[in-house]
Write a protein that holds these residues in place. Structure first.
Motif, mmCIF file in Angstrom:
data_model
loop_
_atom_site.group_PDB
_atom_site.id
_atom_site.type_symbol
_atom_site.label_atom_id
_atom_site.label_comp_id
_atom_site.label_asym_id
_atom_site.label_seq_id
_atom_site.Cartn_x
_atom_site.Cartn_y
_atom_site.Cartn_z
ATOM 1 N N GLY A 1 0.809 -1.189 0.000
ATOM 2 C CA GLY A 1 0.000 0.000 0.000
ATOM 3 C C GLY A 1 0.848 1.247 0.000
ATOM 4 N N HIS A 2 0.222 2.341 0.275
ATOM 5 C CA HIS A 2 0.886 3.645 0.280
ATOM 6 C C HIS A 2 1.610 3.885 1.594
ATOM 7 N N SER A 3 2.653 4.708 1.537
ATOM 8 C CA SER A 3 3.370 5.091 2.748
ATOM 9 C C SER A 3 2.861 6.424 3.295
ATOM 10 N N GLY A 4 1.839 6.998 2.653
ATOM 11 C CA GLY A 4 1.229 8.237 3.120
ATOM 12 C C GLY A 4 -0.274 8.174 2.909
ATOM 13 N N PRO A 5 -1.014 9.193 3.381
ATOM 14 C CA PRO A 5 -2.473 9.209 3.232
ATOM 15 C C PRO A 5 -2.904 9.198 1.763
ATOM 16 N N VAL A 6 -3.907 8.406 1.437
ATOM 17 C CA VAL A 6 -4.455 8.347 0.084
ATOM 18 C C VAL A 6 -5.357 9.565 -0.127
ATOM 19 N N VAL A 7 -5.139 10.279 -1.258
ATOM 20 C CA VAL A 7 -5.888 11.507 -1.509
ATOM 21 C C VAL A 7 -6.770 11.444 -2.752
ATOM 22 N N SER A 8 -6.560 10.431 -3.618
ATOM 23 C CA SER A 8 -7.369 10.340 -4.831
ATOM 24 C C SER A 8 -7.469 8.883 -5.278
ATOM 25 N N LEU A 9 -8.649 8.533 -5.809
ATOM 26 C CA LEU A 9 -8.915 7.179 -6.289
ATOM 27 C C LEU A 9 -9.651 7.238 -7.621
ATOM 28 N N ALA A 10 -9.429 6.227 -8.455
ATOM 29 C CA ALA A 10 -10.166 6.091 -9.709
ATOM 30 C C ALA A 10 -10.307 4.611 -10.030
ATOM 31 N N ILE A 11 -11.422 4.248 -10.658
ATOM 32 C CA ILE A 11 -11.660 2.871 -11.092
ATOM 33 C C ILE A 11 -11.792 2.890 -12.613
ATOM 34 N N SER A 12 -11.140 1.932 -13.275
ATOM 35 C CA SER A 12 -11.211 1.854 -14.737
ATOM 36 C C SER A 12 -12.643 1.589 -15.181
ATOM 37 N N SER A 13 -12.946 1.940 -16.430
ATOM 38 C CA SER A 13 -14.319 1.781 -16.938
ATOM 39 C C SER A 13 -14.749 0.322 -16.975
ATOM 40 N N ASP A 14 -13.810 -0.617 -17.082
ATOM 41 C CA ASP A 14 -14.171 -2.037 -17.078
ATOM 42 C C ASP A 14 -14.196 -2.631 -15.669
ATOM 43 N N GLY A 15 -13.830 -1.819 -14.660
ATOM 44 C CA GLY A 15 -13.880 -2.266 -13.275
ATOM 45 C C GLY A 15 -12.786 -3.230 -12.870
ATOM 46 N N ARG A 16 -11.803 -3.446 -13.738
ATOM 47 C CA ARG A 16 -10.742 -4.419 -13.428
ATOM 48 C C ARG A 16 -9.542 -3.814 -12.739
ATOM 49 N N GLN A 17 -9.352 -2.496 -12.851
ATOM 50 C CA GLN A 17 -8.196 -1.849 -12.251
ATOM 51 C C GLN A 17 -8.626 -0.613 -11.478
ATOM 52 N N ALA A 18 -7.764 -0.205 -10.567
ATOM 53 C CA ALA A 18 -7.977 1.036 -9.822
ATOM 54 C C ALA A 18 -6.648 1.768 -9.730
ATOM 55 N N LEU A 19 -6.732 3.082 -9.579
ATOM 56 C CA LEU A 19 -5.570 3.930 -9.345
ATOM 57 C C LEU A 19 -5.739 4.595 -8.000
ATOM 58 N N SER A 20 -4.642 4.770 -7.297
ATOM 59 C CA SER A 20 -4.670 5.562 -6.070
ATOM 60 C C SER A 20 -3.449 6.457 -6.053
ATOM 61 N N SER A 21 -3.610 7.615 -5.449
ATOM 62 C CA SER A 21 -2.519 8.570 -5.307
ATOM 63 C C SER A 21 -2.478 9.012 -3.852
ATOM 64 N N SER A 22 -1.262 9.162 -3.340
ATOM 65 C CA SER A 22 -1.127 9.541 -1.931
ATOM 66 C C SER A 22 -0.580 10.964 -1.790
ATOM 67 N N ALA A 23 -0.684 11.504 -0.590
ATOM 68 C CA ALA A 23 -0.242 12.858 -0.308
ATOM 69 C C ALA A 23 1.252 13.039 -0.546
ATOM 70 N N ASN A 24 2.024 11.963 -0.447
ATOM 71 C CA ASN A 24 3.469 12.079 -0.650
ATOM 72 C C ASN A 24 3.890 11.812 -2.090
ATOM 73 N N GLY A 25 2.944 11.724 -3.022
ATOM 74 C CA GLY A 25 3.279 11.636 -4.430
ATOM 75 C C GLY A 25 3.371 10.244 -5.011
ATOM 76 N N GLU A 26 3.007 9.220 -4.281
ATOM 77 C CA GLU A 26 3.008 7.871 -4.831
ATOM 78 C C GLU A 26 1.725 7.633 -5.618
ATOM 79 N N MET A 27 1.813 6.860 -6.682
ATOM 80 C CA MET A 27 0.633 6.438 -7.403
ATOM 81 C C MET A 27 0.747 4.937 -7.635
ATOM 82 N N ILE A 28 -0.330 4.213 -7.338
ATOM 83 C CA ILE A 28 -0.323 2.757 -7.456
ATOM 84 C C ILE A 28 -1.475 2.315 -8.339
ATOM 85 N N LEU A 29 -1.176 1.376 -9.234
ATOM 86 C CA LEU A 29 -2.175 0.715 -10.055
ATOM 87 C C LEU A 29 -2.533 -0.587 -9.353
#
Length: 185
Positions: A1-29
């Motif tokens: 997971g993230h090493s800082g607070p999560v500030v933004s989320l998105a789910i792909s249109s097909d529902g198979r993937q998600a994106l998250s971004s944290s306050a410290n600049g990490e983004m995870i698929l």
């Protein structure tokens, strides 16, 4: 997971993937089909000396808002000064657009992922067509814009302001269609 607070989320249109971004600049698929098997989103970035380095897409953009682009093939990351679009498969930067936005950025994505809407620093709205890279600013509204949503048709927006008002916008002509005030304001 993230090493800082999560500030933004998105789910792909097909529902198979998600994106998250944290306050410290990490983004995870996130791979939602494999029980949240994670992988960091990385991109190749050119440095001043011509060398390349691999950094998190969110760190490059100062991203505090993330979304999937059309078809889920691209990642859109918005910071207060720019929007950067990357190809998910290659990590290549597709587009980098400068704009003066809010901090943290406020972004809404059309249902088809083909366009995004952001709040500019001066309280207007910036509409960005991800297919063409074209953007334009829509003016109007009252109060400090705090929240926004984009209708599935991509032509109507809803904004909420610090003064308690909620407005609907016609993005084709840039006009506020209706503005409501909260009781007692």
């Amino acid at each position: 997971g993230h090493s800082g607070p999560v500030v933004s989320l998105a789910i792909s249109s097909d529902g198979r993937q998600a994106l998250s971004s944290s306050a410290n600049g990490e983004m995870i698929l996130w791979d939602l089909e494999k029980g949240l098997d994670i992988s960091p989103v990385t991109v190749a970035t050119a440095q001043g000396d011509g060398a390349s380095d691999t950094e998190s897409a969110a760190q490059v953009a100062g991203a505090r808002a993330v979304a999937f682009g059309p078809g889920g093939d691209t990642v859109v990351a918005a910071g207060s000064q720019e929007v950067v679009i990357w190809d998910l498969a290659t990590g290549e930067q597709v587009e980098r657009l400068q704009y003066k936005g809010t901090e943290p950025p406020r972004m809404a994505t059309a249902a088809d992922g083909a366009s995004i809407l952001m709040i500019s620093a001066d309280g207007g709205l910036v509409f960005l067509d991800l297919a063409t890279g074209e953007s334009y600013e829509v003016r109007g509204g009252e109060g400090n814009l705090q929240a926004l949503a984009l209708a599935p048709d991509g032509r109507t927006a809803l904004t909420g302001s610090s003064n308690g008002s909620v407005s609907t916008w016609d993005l084709e002509n840039g006009a506020v269609q209706n503005q409501l005030q909260s009781p007692g304001s």
